[in-house]
Scaffold this active site. Structure first.
Site, mmCIF file in Angstrom:
data_model
loop_
_atom_site.group_PDB
_atom_site.id
_atom_site.type_symbol
_atom_site.label_atom_id
_atom_site.label_comp_id
_atom_site.label_asym_id
_atom_site.label_seq_id
_atom_site.Cartn_x
_atom_site.Cartn_y
_atom_site.Cartn_z
ATOM 1 N N GLU A 246 -11.506 4.432 -26.281
ATOM 2 C CA GLU A 246 -11.101 4.021 -24.946
ATOM 3 C C GLU A 246 -12.365 3.744 -24.133
ATOM 4 O O GLU A 246 -13.277 4.562 -24.115
ATOM 5 C CB GLU A 246 -10.266 5.105 -24.276
ATOM 6 C CG GLU A 246 -9.803 4.750 -22.861
ATOM 7 C CD GLU A 246 -8.936 5.831 -22.233
ATOM 8 O OE1 GLU A 246 -8.389 5.581 -21.138
ATOM 9 O OE2 GLU A 246 -8.817 6.920 -22.829
ATOM 10 N N GLU B 244 -5.700 5.628 -11.583
ATOM 11 C CA GLU B 244 -5.233 6.925 -12.064
ATOM 12 C C GLU B 244 -5.137 7.868 -10.862
ATOM 13 O O GLU B 244 -6.079 7.979 -10.085
ATOM 14 C CB GLU B 244 -6.210 7.520 -13.068
ATOM 15 C CG GLU B 244 -6.227 6.838 -14.412
ATOM 16 C CD GLU B 244 -7.130 7.546 -15.403
ATOM 17 O OE1 GLU B 244 -6.691 7.771 -16.551
ATOM 18 O OE2 GLU B 244 -8.284 7.879 -15.045
#
Length: 262
Positions: free
Chosen positions: A150, A244
């Protein structure tokens, strides 16, 4: 008589043409922008080369909360959206509302040379908030396969922090590499394992939010390849951009966003 017969034969054709024209007009209407508000955990809206994902992937860790997302405009390849959230309880990420790019993915990293992008955004908050705004990309050993790496590029860090293999005495993540110059900004690189993926996070050294980014995110991938952190034979399976949220209340607004894979 012949003329009458000709007219009788022509009527069904005109009727058929009319039905097809109506169908085409209906399909054009169906492609208009869906500005409905999505609220569910995995709710999404597909439009053009993108998908808007509400993505409340860890909502169960909150004592209470909700999040809604909505597309606001689409002009060619430039899209805009807004997300409103309230999350109470816990210090874990609750959600990642984002725009996902659906074209050009599942190519080998060695075949890519640029991922140009423009992103203009703002965040209004009500009280204490923990969040970040970031590009989020995943790689795999096979096209569409399970992710192994990621890569995050943070444009702001609001009382949060990246995954890291080491932390200082105060619990702050320690970068593995400092002062990397890419795309007109200086970044620190953090690296750590989240239980599923090896996560590489680029955070700007400046505490000022990058609310207007116009550049290329492929150089961040290229840096990791040159650093032997990524294998260029892997495939780029996901390109997303969003926020987020760990806790707090606010509204995240993107006025301009575009991305493409070349």
């Amino acid at each position: 008589m012949f003329f009458l017969s000709f007219l009788l034969l022509l009527v069904p054709l005109l009727s058929s043409a009319s039905r097809h024209s109506t169908s085409r007009m209906h399909k054009v209407h169906a492609r208009s922008l869906d500005t409905s508000t999505i609220t569910g955990k995995w709710d999404s809206i597909d439009v053009g080369q993108y998908s808007l994902l509400n993505n409340l992937w860890n909502e169960q860790s909150a004592a209470w909360g909700y999040q809604t997302s909505q597309l606001t405009s689409l002009n060619g390849s430039t899209i805009a959206w807004t997300t409103t959230y309230t999350w109470n309880g816990g210090y874990e990420v609750k959600s990642f509302a984002n725009i996902q790019l659906n074209t050009g993915i599942n190519q080998q990293l060695s075949e890519l040379y640029s991922i140009p992008t423009v992103w203009q955004w703002s965040m209004s908050t009500n009280g204490a908030v923990s969040a970040d705004v970031a590009y989020d990309m995943f790689t795999s050993y096979t096209p569409g396969g399970s992710s192994v790496n990621e890569i995050m590029i943070w444009l702001t860090n609001i009382n949060s922090g990246p995954i890291s293999k080491s932390y200082d005495a105060e619990g702050n993540a320690v970068p593995s590499v400092t002062d990397i110059d890419l795309e007109g900004y200086t970044w620190n690189l953090y690296s750590g394992f989240n239980g599923v993926n090896q996560v590489y996070s680029f955070l700007p050294t400046s505490t000022s939010a990058i609310e207007s980014f116009n550049g290329d995110v492929y150089p961040f991938i290229s840096y990791l390849i040159d650093d032997n952190s990524l294998d260029s034979s892997q495939y780029l399976t996901t390109v997303q951009a969003g926020t987020e949220i760990l806790y707090g209340s606010g509204t995240f607004t993107t006025s301009t966003y575009s991305a493409a894979i070349n």
